[in-house]
Design a protein around this motif. Structure first.
Motif, mmCIF file in Angstrom:
data_model
loop_
_atom_site.group_PDB
_atom_site.id
_atom_site.type_symbol
_atom_site.label_atom_id
_atom_site.label_comp_id
_atom_site.label_asym_id
_atom_site.label_seq_id
_atom_site.Cartn_x
_atom_site.Cartn_y
_atom_site.Cartn_z
ATOM 1 N N MET A 1 25.599 43.439 38.104
ATOM 2 C CA MET A 1 26.688 43.062 38.993
ATOM 3 C C MET A 1 27.459 44.319 39.395
ATOM 4 O O MET A 1 27.869 45.100 38.542
ATOM 5 C CB MET A 1 27.629 42.080 38.275
ATOM 6 C CG MET A 1 28.700 41.481 39.178
ATOM 7 S SD MET A 1 29.904 40.526 38.232
ATOM 8 C CE MET A 1 28.862 39.349 37.410
ATOM 9 N N ALA A 2 27.658 44.499 40.687
ATOM 10 C CA ALA A 2 28.358 45.688 41.186
ATOM 11 C C ALA A 2 29.858 45.418 41.208
ATOM 12 O O ALA A 2 30.366 44.714 42.089
ATOM 13 C CB ALA A 2 27.859 46.041 42.586
ATOM 14 N N ILE A 3 30.566 45.946 40.245
ATOM 15 C CA ILE A 3 32.004 45.724 40.169
ATOM 16 C C ILE A 3 32.740 47.057 40.213
ATOM 17 O O ILE A 3 32.177 48.116 39.956
ATOM 18 C CB ILE A 3 32.398 44.976 38.871
ATOM 19 C CG1 ILE A 3 32.084 45.849 37.649
ATOM 20 C CG2 ILE A 3 31.705 43.635 38.781
ATOM 21 C CD1 ILE A 3 32.665 45.317 36.363
ATOM 22 N N ASN A 28 26.844 34.304 44.788
ATOM 23 C CA ASN A 28 25.551 34.177 44.103
ATOM 24 C C ASN A 28 25.701 33.481 42.750
ATOM 25 O O ASN A 28 24.911 32.599 42.400
ATOM 26 C CB ASN A 28 24.921 35.555 43.903
ATOM 27 C CG ASN A 28 24.430 36.162 45.203
ATOM 28 O OD1 ASN A 28 24.175 35.444 46.160
ATOM 29 N ND2 ASN A 28 24.318 37.485 45.238
ATOM 30 N N GLN A 29 26.714 33.886 41.983
ATOM 31 C CA GLN A 29 26.915 33.268 40.658
ATOM 32 C C GLN A 29 27.335 31.805 40.801
ATOM 33 O O GLN A 29 26.940 30.956 39.991
ATOM 34 C CB GLN A 29 27.971 34.051 39.863
ATOM 35 C CG GLN A 29 27.493 35.422 39.411
ATOM 36 C CD GLN A 29 28.351 35.979 38.293
ATOM 37 O OE1 GLN A 29 28.517 35.341 37.254
ATOM 38 N NE2 GLN A 29 28.884 37.168 38.496
ATOM 39 N N GLU A 105 42.716 33.723 42.307
ATOM 40 C CA GLU A 105 42.117 32.607 43.037
ATOM 41 C C GLU A 105 40.694 32.959 43.440
ATOM 42 O O GLU A 105 40.378 34.113 43.719
ATOM 43 C CB GLU A 105 42.942 32.282 44.283
ATOM 44 C CG GLU A 105 44.348 31.772 43.967
ATOM 45 C CD GLU A 105 45.105 31.417 45.246
ATOM 46 O OE1 GLU A 105 44.513 31.567 46.342
ATOM 47 O OE2 GLU A 105 46.272 31.003 45.134
ATOM 48 N N LEU A 106 39.853 31.930 43.485
ATOM 49 C CA LEU A 106 38.465 32.108 43.908
ATOM 50 C C LEU A 106 38.350 31.737 45.381
ATOM 51 O O LEU A 106 38.533 30.578 45.759
ATOM 52 C CB LEU A 106 37.541 31.247 43.052
ATOM 53 C CG LEU A 106 36.039 31.511 43.228
ATOM 54 C CD1 LEU A 106 35.678 32.892 42.718
ATOM 55 C CD2 LEU A 106 35.225 30.453 42.500
ATOM 56 N N ASP A 107 38.092 32.753 46.193
ATOM 57 C CA ASP A 107 37.936 32.562 47.636
ATOM 58 C C ASP A 107 36.628 33.240 48.035
ATOM 59 O O ASP A 107 36.484 34.459 47.891
ATOM 60 C CB ASP A 107 39.108 33.181 48.378
ATOM 61 C CG ASP A 107 39.068 32.917 49.879
ATOM 62 O OD1 ASP A 107 37.971 32.631 50.405
ATOM 63 O OD2 ASP A 107 40.122 33.026 50.519
ATOM 64 N N PHE A 108 35.676 32.447 48.494
ATOM 65 C CA PHE A 108 34.354 32.988 48.794
ATOM 66 C C PHE A 108 34.354 33.993 49.943
ATOM 67 O O PHE A 108 33.371 34.684 50.175
ATOM 68 C CB PHE A 108 33.367 31.854 49.101
ATOM 69 C CG PHE A 108 33.146 30.940 47.927
ATOM 70 C CD1 PHE A 108 32.689 31.453 46.712
ATOM 71 C CD2 PHE A 108 33.385 29.584 48.023
ATOM 72 C CE1 PHE A 108 32.470 30.617 45.628
ATOM 73 C CE2 PHE A 108 33.186 28.745 46.934
ATOM 74 C CZ PHE A 108 32.732 29.267 45.732
ATOM 75 N N GLU A 109 35.472 34.053 50.670
ATOM 76 C CA GLU A 109 35.564 35.001 51.780
ATOM 77 C C GLU A 109 36.206 36.320 51.345
ATOM 78 O O GLU A 109 36.339 37.242 52.146
ATOM 79 C CB GLU A 109 36.384 34.387 52.920
ATOM 80 C CG GLU A 109 35.823 33.090 53.463
ATOM 81 C CD GLU A 109 34.383 33.251 53.941
ATOM 82 O OE1 GLU A 109 34.089 34.286 54.581
ATOM 83 O OE2 GLU A 109 33.557 32.358 53.658
#
Length: 448
Positions: A1-3, A28-29, A105-109
């Motif tokens: 994973m590129a973090i 992806n996850q 928050e989880l925001d796919f954008e």
């Protein structure tokens, strides 16, 4: 994973770790998690493993996003902490749990950004540790110390004989009693015991019934009022006067052996005479004294070094040290931590225990830092010599000793050797002067 990660050191021996996870990895996850649920979840109207992902998202959207974010953060932290190039003082302490900051928050954008704060090993910048002048107390093994050991040997080799039924209990006798302590209202309390054995006057009876038993005969009952001290270990009795009932069920006398060559031979066949035994005692006491003197000198030196080597200890480290000491004491007495704390009135001693823990951690960090800075290492030859020394001290074969050391035990043995080497270095680089002389027993038992 590129973090992307950033670690910022804070002022209380903790750090803030900020992490950014690319939105592509998040999606992806998340999709992998959906596939997992689709294969294993069963909903009404669908066969197991045939639930469409869009149905799952429509029905459990917020719960799925929350779980996905939790999984991503947990796996990301694990990956960061497993990195080989992560410095030791940036890894969380084993007993320090990273605390999430804010509410990410989880925001796919968008990329996922979150931060955690956790305790790490304190930074230790050692001040002056060479050329210090240290004064320490000392002691010598005297005849009275040897005599005391001989008396203890006589006690251990004593024989116990029943006394005549008409004989009155006296100091030195071995008694067996049943006792009951009563409440203030005269009802029996929970403090009672049957078949309690002790020697009168030996200070092994914590309730201090010794003087009250003197003069009693076997089979006799006795009621009396007992005034307990204000600092008595049992809180419900401290400062109280309570009725106590005792029954003397057995009375024996202790016959001590004569102090002669026969006693020496009974102790160990290698001793032919009493002088052999005395010489062995002196040699053993002097070895113990040598070890204690080394310990005292090191403690005094570390006090000096600590004065010019301030360290900020994280609270989690202090708490772990204190809790570890309680657990160790509870194991020693084969009881629970709660029972030990109650017996020792922990409320009054908590600061004392904390101060002792802080001092121990401070000095330990100095020793560990010195070992690293001075590159103190242990060779295979040094480990071999240590095995030989252990075997010699115990009259055993070196190879047999090695069999008792697994990989973990060898690691700790190596650390002991490293500590001895850094202690030798400290002694060589500083100046020591004898201070006041103490008697042997005080010197050996003093915690200073």
């Amino acid at each position: 994973m590129a973090i992307n990660k950033e670690i910022k050191r804070l002022d209380k021996s903790n750090v803030e770790l900020s992490i950014t996870v690319p939105k592509e990895d998040i999606k992806n996850q998340y999709n992998e998690m959906l596939k997992e649920y689709s294969k294993n979840l069963q909903l009404p109207g669908f066969r197991k493993g045939k639930v469409p992902q869009e149905v799952l998202e429509r029905k459990y959207a917020e719960a799925l996003k929350g779980e996905a974010m939790g999984r991503i953060m947990e796996s990301t932290l694990q990956d960061v902490f497993k990195e080989d190039n992560l410095p030791r003082n940036e890894r969380p302490l084993p007993y320090a749990h990273p605390e999430l900051q804010g509410e990410p928050e989880l925001d796919f954008e968008k990329d996922l950004q979150f931060s955690v704060i956790y305790d790490v090993l304190p930074e230790v910048k050692i001040g002056q540790w060479k050329g210090l002048k240290i004064e320490h107390s000392y002691a010598e093994v005297d005849k009275k110390d040897i005599d005391k050991e001989l008396e203890e040997i006589r006690e251990r080799n004593a024989i116990v004989l029943d006394r005549d039924d008409n004989t009155k209990a006296a100091k030195g006798d071995v008694v067996t009693i049943d006792y009951q302590v009563f409440n203030e209202d005269g009802t029996p309390s929970s403090i009672q015991r049957k078949d309690f054995v002790f020697s009168i006057g030996a200070n092994t009876n914590v309730y201090q019934f010794d003087d009250d038993i003197i003069g009693m005969k076997k089979g006799e009952n006795k009621d009396f009022n007992k005034k307990f001290s204000d600092d008595f270990f049992e809180p419900t009795l401290a400062g109280q006067t309570r009725k106590v009932q005792i029954t003397l069920t057995a009375l024996k006398e202790k016959k001590l052996p004569d102090l002669d060559d026969d006693l020496a031979q009974d102790v160990d066949e290698k001793f032919k005479t009493l002088d052999d035994l005395k010489n062995n005692i002196k040699e053993r006491l002097e070895k113990q004294l040598e070890f204690r003197l080394r310990e005292k000198k090191l403690n005094e030196l570390l006090k000096k070094i600590m004065e010019n080597t301030p360290v900020v200890l994280p609270e989690s480290m202090i708490n772990a040290e204190v809790e570890g000491r309680w657990r160790k004491m509870a194991r020693y007495y084969n009881t629970s931590v709660e029972s030990i704390q109650q017996m020792m009135a922990i409320g009054e001693k908590s600061q004392e225990w904390r101060d002792s823990a802080v001092k121990a951690l401070h000095s330990r960090l100095i020793m560990e830092t010195l070992m690293e800075e001075q590159k103190i290492e242990v060779s295979d030859d040094e480990i071999e010599k240590e095995f030989e020394s252990i075997a010699s001290a115990n009259g055993a074969n070196t190879e047999d000793v090695k069999k008792h050391y697994n990989e973990e035990a060898v690691f700790y043995l190596k650390e002991d050797i490293r500590e001895k080497k850094v202690t030798d270095l400290l002694f060589a680089e500083n100046n020591f002067k004898q201070g006041k002389k103490e008697n042997y027993l005080d010197f050996m038992t003093d915690n200073g």
